[in-house]
Design a protein around this motif. Sequence first.
Motif, PDB file in Angstrom:
ATOM      1  N   LYS A 144       0.866  -1.199  -0.294  1.00  0.00           N
ATOM      2  CA  LYS A 144      -0.444  -0.170   0.138  1.00  0.00           C
ATOM      3  C   LYS A 144       0.936   1.476   0.246  1.00  0.00           C
ATOM      4  CE  LYS A 144      -3.735   2.335   2.327  1.00  0.00           C
ATOM      5  NZ  LYS A 144      -4.902   2.075   3.464  1.00  0.00           N
ATOM      6  N   PHE A 145       1.222   1.918  -1.441  1.00  0.00           N
ATOM      7  CA  PHE A 145       1.889   2.948  -0.997  1.00  0.00           C
ATOM      8  C   PHE A 145       0.730   4.255  -0.627  1.00  0.00           C
ATOM      9  CE2 PHE A 145       4.544   0.504  -5.116  1.00  0.00           C
ATOM     10  CZ  PHE A 145       5.724   0.907  -4.939  1.00  0.00           C
ATOM     11  N   ASP A 146       1.737   5.248  -0.369  1.00  0.00           N
ATOM     12  CA  ASP A 146       1.163   6.549   0.514  1.00  0.00           C
ATOM     13  C   ASP A 146       1.039   7.571  -0.925  1.00  0.00           C
ATOM     14  OD1 ASP A 146       0.974   5.858   3.151  1.00  0.00           O
ATOM     15  OD2 ASP A 146       3.185   5.494   2.868  1.00  0.00           O
ATOM     16  N   LEU A 147       1.846   6.753  -1.494  1.00  0.00           N
ATOM     17  CA  LEU A 147       1.187   8.373  -2.726  1.00  0.00           C
ATOM     18  C   LEU A 147       1.602   7.300  -3.713  1.00  0.00           C
ATOM     19  CD1 LEU A 147       0.506  10.836  -4.043  1.00  0.00           C
ATOM     20  CD2 LEU A 147       2.194  12.031  -3.069  1.00  0.00           C
ATOM     21  N   VAL A 148       1.396   7.508  -5.295  1.00  0.00           N
ATOM     22  CA  VAL A 148       1.220   7.163  -6.860  1.00  0.00           C
ATOM     23  C   VAL A 148       1.146   8.029  -7.319  1.00  0.00           C
ATOM     24  CG1 VAL A 148       0.967   5.467  -8.981  1.00  0.00           C
ATOM     25  CG2 VAL A 148       0.899   4.509  -6.540  1.00  0.00           C
ATOM     26  N   ILE A 149       1.869   8.199  -8.155  1.00  0.00           N
ATOM     27  CA  ILE A 149       2.367   9.434  -9.122  1.00  0.00           C
ATOM     28  C   ILE A 149       2.078   8.955 -10.177  1.00  0.00           C
ATOM     29  CG2 ILE A 149       2.722  11.658  -9.960  1.00  0.00           C
ATOM     30  CD1 ILE A 149       4.078  12.382  -7.336  1.00  0.00           C
ATOM     31  N   LEU A 150       1.194   9.054 -11.587  1.00  0.00           N
ATOM     32  CA  LEU A 150       1.050   8.488 -12.335  1.00  0.00           C
ATOM     33  C   LEU A 150       1.107   9.638 -13.416  1.00  0.00           C
ATOM     34  CD1 LEU A 150      -1.977   6.473 -11.723  1.00  0.00           C
ATOM     35  CD2 LEU A 150       1.058   5.437 -12.033  1.00  0.00           C
ATOM     36  N   GLY A 151       1.299   9.599 -15.225  1.00  0.00           N
ATOM     37  CA  GLY A 151       0.531  10.351 -15.937  1.00  0.00           C
ATOM     38  C   GLY A 151      -0.243   9.750 -16.941  1.00  0.00           C
ATOM     39  N   MET A 152      -0.884  10.527 -17.651  1.00  0.00           N
ATOM     40  CA  MET A 152      -1.498   9.081 -18.789  1.00  0.00           C
ATOM     41  C   MET A 152      -0.346  10.110 -20.688  1.00  0.00           C
ATOM     42  SD  MET A 152      -5.746  10.396 -20.244  1.00  0.00           S
ATOM     43  CE  MET A 152      -5.063  11.574 -20.994  1.00  0.00           C
ATOM     44  N   GLY A 153      -0.538   8.868 -20.715  1.00  0.00           N
ATOM     45  CA  GLY A 153      -0.259   9.009 -22.930  1.00  0.00           C
ATOM     46  C   GLY A 153      -1.452   9.336 -23.314  1.00  0.00           C
ATOM     47  N   SER A 154      -1.176   9.958 -24.587  1.00  0.00           N
ATOM     48  CA  SER A 154      -2.048  10.493 -25.637  1.00  0.00           C
ATOM     49  C   SER A 154      -2.774   9.116 -25.754  1.00  0.00           C
ATOM     50  CB  SER A 154      -1.665  10.910 -26.767  1.00  0.00           C
ATOM     51  OG  SER A 154      -0.235  10.090 -27.199  1.00  0.00           O
ATOM     52  N   ASP A 155      -2.175   7.567 -25.890  1.00  0.00           N
ATOM     53  CA  ASP A 155      -2.935   6.806 -26.180  1.00  0.00           C
ATOM     54  C   ASP A 155      -3.832   6.306 -24.451  1.00  0.00           C
ATOM     55  OD1 ASP A 155      -1.495   5.997 -24.857  1.00  0.00           O
ATOM     56  OD2 ASP A 155      -0.592   4.517 -25.630  1.00  0.00           O
ATOM     57  N   GLY A 156      -4.315   7.306 -23.273  1.00  0.00           N
ATOM     58  CA  GLY A 156      -4.657   6.002 -22.317  1.00  0.00           C
ATOM     59  C   GLY A 156      -3.921   5.779 -21.859  1.00  0.00           C
ATOM     60  N   HIS A 157      -2.841   5.353 -22.115  1.00  0.00           N
ATOM     61  CA  HIS A 157      -1.881   4.944 -20.803  1.00  0.00           C
ATOM     62  C   HIS A 157      -1.228   5.145 -19.672  1.00  0.00           C
ATOM     63  CE1 HIS A 157       1.899   5.754 -22.903  1.00  0.00           C
ATOM     64  NE2 HIS A 157       2.402   5.338 -21.099  1.00  0.00           N
ATOM     65  N   THR A 158      -1.069   4.257 -18.962  1.00  0.00           N
ATOM     66  CA  THR A 158      -0.125   5.100 -17.976  1.00  0.00           C
ATOM     67  C   THR A 158       0.603   3.745 -16.871  1.00  0.00           C
ATOM     68  OG1 THR A 158      -0.791   6.379 -15.281  1.00  0.00           O
ATOM     69  CG2 THR A 158      -2.638   4.247 -15.787  1.00  0.00           C
ATOM     70  N   GLY A 159       1.319   4.403 -16.625  1.00  0.00           N
ATOM     71  CA  GLY A 159       2.608   3.444 -15.875  1.00  0.00           C
ATOM     72  C   GLY A 159       3.085   2.948 -16.952  1.00  0.00           C
TER      73      GLY A 159
END
Length: 256
Positions: A144-159
């Motif tokens: 259980k991470f306290d915080l996960v920072i993600l992005g979003m690609g132009s194709d809708g992917h994350t991680g």
Amino acid sequence: MSPVKQKKPNTQIVTDADALAHKCLDLFVASVEQTLKQKDVFYLAISGGRSPQQFFELLGSEQKALSLGWDKIHLFWVDERYVPRDSQYSNYKLAIDTFLAKIPIPEKNIHPIPTDDEDFDSAARQYEKTLRSVFHIKSGQLPKFDLVILGMGSDGHTGSLFPNTNACFDTNDLACVVYLLDQKLPDELLTRITLTHPVICAASQIIVLVSGPEKAKTLKEVLAGPPDEIRYPIHILWPVLDKVLWLIDSPAAGLI
């Protein structure tokens, strides 16, 4: 109506990429300070890519970031390209160049995804073993991470959960190999390791950074349309929208 459909994404729009980075920094600092009042460790997972780069640079330059209790922060990566750590495509190298070499974090608190094993699956299992060891969890339990920072690609992917890839279906592992078959990409970018979506969704807080006009059309469809995790893997977050904040700059928000 199902509970998922009743939830709405929590979005915050800022003027530009610089404002996005500063807002993310403020949220990160506040999260660390609040969490460390309650326990002795903070678990963070970060992504690579263009969107978080300015945030990383602030981590290595702003005093409020430098003065955090980095000895109590454990750093993981959401995903990594399967390249040497000194490669220009390495998410680990991006972190080293922007902030890791500048903050007082003990080496034992840094947990990069291994990319030096000839066997991709073995490397993923090695990362999973690290997760279990650091989080003190057994088989069948999720970190259980306290915080996960993600992005979003132009194709809708994350991680590295890309549309129509095997990783979208993996709910048994903590980390898995992602094989990309788009031959338009350089060979060195085709294989990755990523945290699986149950791990991402188990986090206490999730921030999604979305920056740039090239993301606008996809973002509109992602936020307005019904969840479709195969087409837009970022939709894995819909069951946990109550703990997700979308930080969006104005160019990316142009169509919403």
